[in-house]
Scaffold this active site. Structure first.
Site, PDB file in Angstrom:
ATOM      1  N   SER A 147      -1.072  -5.278   4.707  1.00 19.33           N
ATOM      2  CA  SER A 147      -0.813  -5.512   3.292  1.00 19.33           C
ATOM      3  C   SER A 147       0.624  -5.094   2.971  1.00 19.33           C
ATOM      4  O   SER A 147       1.551  -5.498   3.664  1.00 19.33           O
ATOM      5  CB  SER A 147      -1.847  -4.760   2.446  1.00 19.33           C
ATOM      6  OG  SER A 147      -1.781  -5.148   1.102  1.00 19.33           O
ATOM      7  N   ARG A 216      -7.287  -1.167 -11.546  1.00 20.62           N
ATOM      8  CA  ARG A 216      -7.961  -1.194 -10.250  1.00 20.62           C
ATOM      9  C   ARG A 216      -8.918  -2.372 -10.152  1.00 20.62           C
ATOM     10  O   ARG A 216      -9.054  -2.986  -9.090  1.00 20.62           O
ATOM     11  CB  ARG A 216      -8.717   0.111 -10.034  1.00 20.62           C
ATOM     12  CG  ARG A 216      -9.384   0.224  -8.670  1.00 20.62           C
ATOM     13  CD  ARG A 216      -8.391   0.045  -7.552  1.00 20.62           C
ATOM     14  NE  ARG A 216      -8.950   0.389  -6.256  1.00 20.62           N
ATOM     15  CZ  ARG A 216      -8.298   0.276  -5.109  1.00 20.62           C
ATOM     16  NH1 ARG A 216      -7.066  -0.174  -5.102  1.00 20.62           N
ATOM     17  NH2 ARG A 216      -8.856   0.614  -3.977  1.00 20.62           N
ATOM     18  N   ASP A 318      -7.758 -15.158   2.634  1.00 16.73           N
ATOM     19  CA  ASP A 318      -6.885 -14.240   1.901  1.00 16.73           C
ATOM     20  C   ASP A 318      -5.937 -15.037   1.008  1.00 16.73           C
ATOM     21  O   ASP A 318      -5.060 -15.749   1.493  1.00 16.73           O
ATOM     22  CB  ASP A 318      -6.102 -13.392   2.902  1.00 16.73           C
ATOM     23  CG  ASP A 318      -5.260 -12.305   2.254  1.00 16.73           C
ATOM     24  OD1 ASP A 318      -5.210 -12.239   1.016  1.00 16.73           O
ATOM     25  OD2 ASP A 318      -4.648 -11.519   3.005  1.00 16.73           O
ATOM     26  N   HIS A 351      -8.541 -10.695   1.185  1.00 10.52           N
ATOM     27  CA  HIS A 351      -7.551  -9.731   1.656  1.00 10.52           C
ATOM     28  C   HIS A 351      -8.210  -8.506   2.282  1.00 10.52           C
ATOM     29  O   HIS A 351      -7.629  -7.850   3.154  1.00 10.52           O
ATOM     30  CB  HIS A 351      -6.654  -9.312   0.485  1.00 10.52           C
ATOM     31  CG  HIS A 351      -5.479  -8.489   0.887  1.00 10.52           C
ATOM     32  ND1 HIS A 351      -4.555  -8.904   1.819  1.00 10.52           N
ATOM     33  CD2 HIS A 351      -5.072  -7.252   0.490  1.00 10.52           C
ATOM     34  CE1 HIS A 351      -3.627  -7.973   1.976  1.00 10.52           C
ATOM     35  NE2 HIS A 351      -3.920  -6.965   1.186  1.00 10.52           N
ATOM     36  N   ASP A 352      -9.414  -8.190   1.856  1.00  9.33           N
ATOM     37  CA  ASP A 352     -10.160  -7.060   2.416  1.00  9.33           C
ATOM     38  C   ASP A 352     -10.437  -7.196   3.907  1.00  9.33           C
ATOM     39  O   ASP A 352     -10.792  -6.213   4.561  1.00  9.33           O
ATOM     40  CB  ASP A 352     -11.510  -6.925   1.710  1.00  9.33           C
ATOM     41  CG  ASP A 352     -11.519  -5.825   0.668  1.00  9.33           C
ATOM     42  OD1 ASP A 352     -10.593  -5.002   0.666  1.00  9.33           O
ATOM     43  OD2 ASP A 352     -12.455  -5.796  -0.139  1.00  9.33           O
TER      44      ASP A 352
END
Length: 404
Positions: A147, A216, A318, A351-352
């Site tokens: 990332s 968040r 992603d 993206h995780d």
């Protein structure tokens, strides 16, 4: 062998031109240094130095104490700490031991707050270089980051090209696109719009938890894909035992409280317990500001001095850091004559994926460490083969999403 410590680096001048009298960097090391086996791991946005499991930390500890890449880094893992000396350092501006906005300003005796200097990815790289100097580490065997940690890797290759033999930039890009810049802007304004933010000088009082919680939640949406959200939540209502603390408006009680809402509320609550709102502002601005080509004519020119090997790892689901963005970095490497492979992984996790699919991330990382880009588990987009995501497993599949 593991070490958890804080290194004082003395006066530090940030790229903005402002200085602080002493920069302290929290770091962890794993394994023994033999002189040529050092691996630096660069953490993601809200990560910490605790990249691998420690005997004294346990596996179920909350917040930053959790080993955020414990299924990739450790004894017998892809980044094997019985073979390599692994270093992970918390970046300047964070709140996990390295000097940042919540740290005490020695000149005033009060927390810096927003008087802390603006921070860049370049400042992270320079601080890491100075820390490695203190640890007696010169050239890195391998440099790894995911990332914004991958942006940190790219900055290393342009700033200290002679100091890295091999590198792996995972789920990253040369710069953020407009959509991600926009979402980060909204997240920051959620914090600064919180009445408790108080211009960033809220320490000792009520913290801007509502604003940080909304920021968040925006981040978590960015980290997931449509497919992963549909599979994990769909439109299902949360169980009867799951009750939101307070309805946001009277009419809300008429409508179902959905699983996706419950998930976002839970993640926000956990995050506000462990992270600092000002640090979130500082670190997202550093990520937004990063551009590999700054100071150069192009991305290719920025990477041209690097004579080692670079593995780029991207994930099909992603949309935060896309396959296309990694391919653009690969093309810049090819133009510059840098040895590169762009390994694309089929994944629905978004993206995780770089955090929750160690069985797909581990093999190419292990290969680049041991064999370089010629290893059999590494593919490249120039090979013409469709990515399958199939590889031998280094760790069990994670079914929960824990994000960066």
């Amino acid at each position: 062998m593991t070490t958890t410590d804080v290194q004082s680096l003395g006066e530090f001048t940030f790229e903005c031109g402002e200085s602080i009298p002493n920069l302290e960097v929290a770091y962890e090391t794993y394994g023994d240094f033999t002189g040529d086996n050092a691996v630096l791991v660069c953490h993601a946005l809200t990560g910490s130095a605790h990249v691998a499991r420690r005997p004294d930390a346990g596996d179920d500890t909350a917040g930053q104490a959790r080993a955020w890449w414990g299924d990739v880094v450790g004894p017998g893992k892809a980044v094997d700490t019985t073979e390599y000396y692994v270093v992970c350092a918390n970046v300047p501006g964070s709140c996990y031991g390295t000097t940042g906005p919540s740290s005490t300003n020695p000149e005033t005796g009060e927390p810096y707050g927003t008087d802390f200097p603006p921070v860049t990815v370049g400042d992270w790289t320079r601080a890491q270089r100075r820390l490695l100097d203190e640890l007696g580490v010169g050239r890195l065997h391998t440099l790894i980051g995911g990332s914004v940690g991958g942006m940190n890797v790219l900055d290393w290759l342009s700033r200290y090209p002679d100091d890295v033999e091999r590198a792996a930039a995972v789920a990253t890009a040369a710069r953020l696109d407009a959509q991600c810049l926009a979402l980060d802007t909204v997240a920051r304004r959620a914090i600064t719009g919180d009445p408790n933010w108080n211009g960033g000088h809220y320490y000792g009082g009520t913290e801007p938890q509502e604003g940080l919680a909304r920021a968040r939640q925006i981040g978590h949406i960015m980290y997931l894909s449509k497919a992963s959200m549909a599979q994990k939540f769909g439109r299902r209502s949360a169980g009867r035992e799951t009750v939101r603390e307070e309805s946001p408006d009277p009419a809300a009680s008429f409508f179902p409280y959905r699983e996706v809402e419950s998930y976002l509320d839970y993640q926000a609550e956990k995050f506000t317990d462990r992270f600092d709102a000002n640090s979130y502002l500082y670190l997202t601005r550093a990520m937004d500001d990063y551009d590999l080509s700054t100071g150069y004519e192009s991305d290719a020119a920025a990477l041209a001095a690097f004579e080692g090997e670079l593995l780029l790892l991207s994930f099909t689901g992603d949309w935060h850091f896309t396959v296309e963005q990694s391919e653009a970095v690969a093309e810049a490497c090819r133009e510059a004559g840098v040895d590169v492979s762009h390994h694309v992984v089929e994944s629905d996790h978004g993206h995780d994926a770089f955090l929750v699919e160690p069985e797909k991330v581990g093999p190419p990382l292990a290969t680049v460490l041991e064999e370089g880009l010629a290893g059999r588990t590494i593919t490249d987009t120039t090979d013409g083969d469709e990515p399958t995501g199939e590889s031998e497993s280094f760790a069990p599949v994670h079914t929960s999403l824990f994000s960066e």
